[in-house]
Design a protein around this motif. Sequence first.
Motif, PDB file in Angstrom:
ATOM      1  N   ARG A 114       0.805  -1.244   0.149  1.00  0.00           N
ATOM      2  CA  ARG A 114       0.005   0.150  -0.004  1.00  0.00           C
ATOM      3  C   ARG A 114       0.966   1.178  -0.020  1.00  0.00           C
ATOM      4  NH1 ARG A 114      -5.445  -0.027  -0.132  1.00  0.00           N
ATOM      5  NH2 ARG A 114      -5.019   2.059   0.635  1.00  0.00           N
ATOM      6  N   ILE A 115       2.112   1.138   0.679  1.00  0.00           N
ATOM      7  CA  ILE A 115       2.900   2.518   0.704  1.00  0.00           C
ATOM      8  C   ILE A 115       3.218   2.753  -0.693  1.00  0.00           C
ATOM      9  CG2 ILE A 115       5.092   3.157   1.566  1.00  0.00           C
ATOM     10  CD1 ILE A 115       4.501   1.996   4.114  1.00  0.00           C
ATOM     11  N   LEU A 116       3.753   1.637  -1.279  1.00  0.00           N
ATOM     12  CA  LEU A 116       4.135   1.544  -2.878  1.00  0.00           C
ATOM     13  C   LEU A 116       2.969   2.179  -3.599  1.00  0.00           C
ATOM     14  CD1 LEU A 116       6.718   0.972  -4.337  1.00  0.00           C
ATOM     15  CD2 LEU A 116       5.422  -1.181  -5.002  1.00  0.00           C
ATOM     16  N   ALA A 117       1.688   1.632  -3.521  1.00  0.00           N
ATOM     17  CA  ALA A 117       0.640   2.105  -4.352  1.00  0.00           C
ATOM     18  C   ALA A 117       0.460   3.677  -4.222  1.00  0.00           C
ATOM     19  CB  ALA A 117      -0.584   1.207  -3.697  1.00  0.00           C
ATOM     20  N   HIS A 118       0.967   4.186  -2.860  1.00  0.00           N
ATOM     21  CA  HIS A 118       0.610   5.541  -2.805  1.00  0.00           C
ATOM     22  C   HIS A 118       1.906   6.577  -3.179  1.00  0.00           C
ATOM     23  CE1 HIS A 118      -3.405   5.701  -1.278  1.00  0.00           C
ATOM     24  NE2 HIS A 118      -3.294   4.520  -0.498  1.00  0.00           N
ATOM     25  N   ASN A 164     -20.928   7.052  -3.382  1.00  0.00           N
ATOM     26  CA  ASN A 164     -20.022   6.793  -4.753  1.00  0.00           C
ATOM     27  C   ASN A 164     -19.658   5.226  -4.760  1.00  0.00           C
ATOM     28  OD1 ASN A 164     -19.915   9.360  -5.091  1.00  0.00           O
ATOM     29  ND2 ASN A 164     -17.681   9.625  -4.483  1.00  0.00           N
ATOM     30  N   GLY A 165     -20.157   4.630  -3.787  1.00  0.00           N
ATOM     31  CA  GLY A 165     -20.044   2.867  -4.055  1.00  0.00           C
ATOM     32  C   GLY A 165     -18.624   2.668  -4.074  1.00  0.00           C
ATOM     33  N   SER A 166     -17.928   3.243  -3.474  1.00  0.00           N
ATOM     34  CA  SER A 166     -16.369   3.169  -3.952  1.00  0.00           C
ATOM     35  C   SER A 166     -15.660   1.759  -2.896  1.00  0.00           C
ATOM     36  CB  SER A 166     -15.725   4.064  -3.735  1.00  0.00           C
ATOM     37  OG  SER A 166     -15.722   4.791  -2.210  1.00  0.00           O
ATOM     38  N   GLU A 167     -16.414   1.149  -2.055  1.00  0.00           N
ATOM     39  CA  GLU A 167     -16.171   0.189  -1.034  1.00  0.00           C
ATOM     40  C   GLU A 167     -15.822  -0.992  -1.740  1.00  0.00           C
ATOM     41  OE1 GLU A 167     -20.268   0.010   1.232  1.00  0.00           O
ATOM     42  OE2 GLU A 167     -19.490   1.514  -0.233  1.00  0.00           O
ATOM     43  N   LYS A 168     -16.256  -1.295  -2.834  1.00  0.00           N
ATOM     44  CA  LYS A 168     -16.291  -2.604  -3.421  1.00  0.00           C
ATOM     45  C   LYS A 168     -14.970  -3.435  -3.579  1.00  0.00           C
ATOM     46  CE  LYS A 168     -20.469  -1.389  -5.296  1.00  0.00           C
ATOM     47  NZ  LYS A 168     -20.731  -0.172  -5.941  1.00  0.00           N
ATOM     48  N   ASN A 169     -14.168  -2.858  -4.353  1.00  0.00           N
ATOM     49  CA  ASN A 169     -12.854  -3.437  -4.457  1.00  0.00           C
ATOM     50  C   ASN A 169     -11.356  -2.729  -4.321  1.00  0.00           C
ATOM     51  OD1 ASN A 169     -12.910  -1.764  -6.580  1.00  0.00           O
ATOM     52  ND2 ASN A 169     -13.307  -2.920  -8.217  1.00  0.00           N
ATOM     53  N   MET A 170     -11.583  -1.977  -3.288  1.00  0.00           N
ATOM     54  CA  MET A 170     -10.546  -1.182  -2.932  1.00  0.00           C
ATOM     55  C   MET A 170      -9.472  -1.534  -2.135  1.00  0.00           C
ATOM     56  SD  MET A 170     -11.142   1.467  -4.653  1.00  0.00           S
ATOM     57  CE  MET A 170     -12.297   2.045  -5.826  1.00  0.00           C
ATOM     58  N   LEU A 171      -9.694  -2.808  -1.776  1.00  0.00           N
ATOM     59  CA  LEU A 171      -8.448  -3.173  -0.777  1.00  0.00           C
ATOM     60  C   LEU A 171      -7.155  -2.725  -1.250  1.00  0.00           C
ATOM     61  CD1 LEU A 171      -9.860  -6.303   0.999  1.00  0.00           C
ATOM     62  CD2 LEU A 171      -9.932  -3.966   1.808  1.00  0.00           C
ATOM     63  N   ASP A 172      -6.635  -2.778  -2.738  1.00  0.00           N
ATOM     64  CA  ASP A 172      -5.408  -2.664  -3.181  1.00  0.00           C
ATOM     65  C   ASP A 172      -5.104  -1.108  -3.335  1.00  0.00           C
ATOM     66  OD1 ASP A 172      -4.017  -4.708  -2.842  1.00  0.00           O
ATOM     67  OD2 ASP A 172      -4.182  -5.428  -4.839  1.00  0.00           O
ATOM     68  N   CYS A 173      -6.068  -0.284  -3.955  1.00  0.00           N
ATOM     69  CA  CYS A 173      -5.477   1.010  -4.270  1.00  0.00           C
ATOM     70  C   CYS A 173      -6.323   2.079  -3.816  1.00  0.00           C
ATOM     71  CB  CYS A 173      -5.500   0.873  -5.890  1.00  0.00           C
ATOM     72  SG  CYS A 173      -7.037   0.355  -6.585  1.00  0.00           S
TER      73      CYS A 173
END
Length: 534
Positions: free
Chosen positions: A176-180, A298-307
């Motif tokens: 996650r640190i890399l993703a940010h 915004n329904g953004s909770e679906k597939n966000m564990l990575d990014c």
Amino acid sequence: MDTGVMSTKDSSWWVFTIPYLFGSKNLLDGYVIFSLFMAFVSLSILTWAFTVGGVAWKNGRNKRGRARIPGPRGLPILGSLFTLSRGLAHRALAQMAWSSGSSQLMAFSLGSTPVVVSSDPHTAREILTSPHFADRPIKQSAKSLMFSRAIGFAPNGTYWRLLRRIASSYLFSPRRILAHEDGRQLDCAVMLRNIASEQELKGSVILRNHLQSASLNNIMGSVFGKRYDVAAKNDPELIALKEMVKEGFELLGAFNWSDYLPWLSYLYDPYRIVERCEKLVPRVRKLVRGIIEEHRRNGSEKNMLDCGDFVDVLLSLDSEEKLKEDDMVAVLWEMIFRGTDTTALLTEWVMAELILNPEVQSKLRAEIDSLVGKNDVTDADVAKLHYLQAVVKETLRLHPPGPLLSWARLSTSDVQLSNGMLIPANTTAMVNMWAITHDSQVWPDPLVFNPDRFVNNDVDIRGSDTRLAPFGAGRRVCPGKNLGMVTVTLWVAKLVQKFNWVQLENDPVDLSEVLKLSCEMKKPLRVTAIPRIY
Ligand code: HEM
């Protein structure tokens, strides 16, 4: 209670023995009895108060192990409250420990609270890594500001472990640190642009403003998925957010006498802590709940564990891990809080030392130029810049942002140390990291800024070597340490790559400290930032 009982019992023999000795009934008159009684009470209070370690260590609390814990007597009732309530407590405590030979462990009292402080790497390790020190004493302000439901102050137990697990898997994991990284780069690019314009416009730069805006935006980005235009001075939401963060810092950082003398809360609250907390909490709730609602809509909770951002993550957790909404508010708010000031103020200290030590600045620039040239510095480059790592470590040694490791620990049972001292249950324990990093027995020439000491000496600063553990150690070690280090090293590299930093003749760099929630430069760094021409 004890004192009362003792005084009645003990004063009776005075009353009857003295007249007998002097053979005069007059001595029994009211005035004399009262005077004798007062003398006795004062004497017992003084004897009681002036025990080693002070008022909170009465009844030999500090003598339960093979070795006694030494410490200053302090004042009756107050103990050593004055030492900690003002000025630079880490320096005062270090001085007391060094001059009395109590570096291993020193006992003192803050009102009725018994406290120990260690200024020695070995004892510090025993305390920080002991499972019996995995709790923290909680201040009134932290409780009122909901922090008892967030990671830093939650008692050691199932809920705290759940929060740590969620945070380390979804906010602080290397992936996650890399993703940010893009976010870090973006916030830094904006900061570099704003520094260049301020330099052009005003002929100098107050670095702190830029660093604070960049770190607030950066943490807002990774936690809330929201960034502000920091140059737009009139954005009401940004203004409100900055105000709330500032107010929260002041409240948490203020020394509240009632934390140690609870009865005082009815008489004396100079900072109006209770009232101000009551006003701040609904504002924080409103802001954070608004952002959570936005994410839900915004329904953004679906597939966000990575990014996704951290709100997405918390919303997407399933039933076992799902947090109540108020707990989410507390956890999210804490991240904003912790992530903002630490990175900004550490970067400011690094830059101050680089400006005062131009040869170190040139050496660092040469390292960056030789590895990266004119390209943008990335996280991957930073890991290879060994001198840069040494510069940041040396700054953490000289200026640990939490000189007393920010938040103390609390013993949940009696703890026997290897030196024979026994710390009783319910004792507040501090580690004076500043004293350790300034001890000439631990670090030769401790006052000299010399990054070279780390060049061929790979000291781990993440908690395994308590000679330099600015992020603490053990199970309560700072979970944001990698994120903090990655951000600070990247930003320092880019600041040095893009500008030559020089001190102003009429406004020299001043390394004086002020201890609030963290230890920061008393006078914000104002310098010349000369853009580099390749
Ligand atoms: C230069 C940066 C930082 C420094 C020097 C620092 C220092 C510390 C220290 C000394 C502690 C207490 C550790 C202990 O008791 O052993 C701590 C705890 C903590 N820090 Fe940091 N920190 C930094 C950055 C961050 C960041 C960026 C975050 C999050 C965004 C963060 C979140 C926390 C939390 C949540 C705790 C409480 C941990 C617990 O009690 O379980 N820190 N930090």
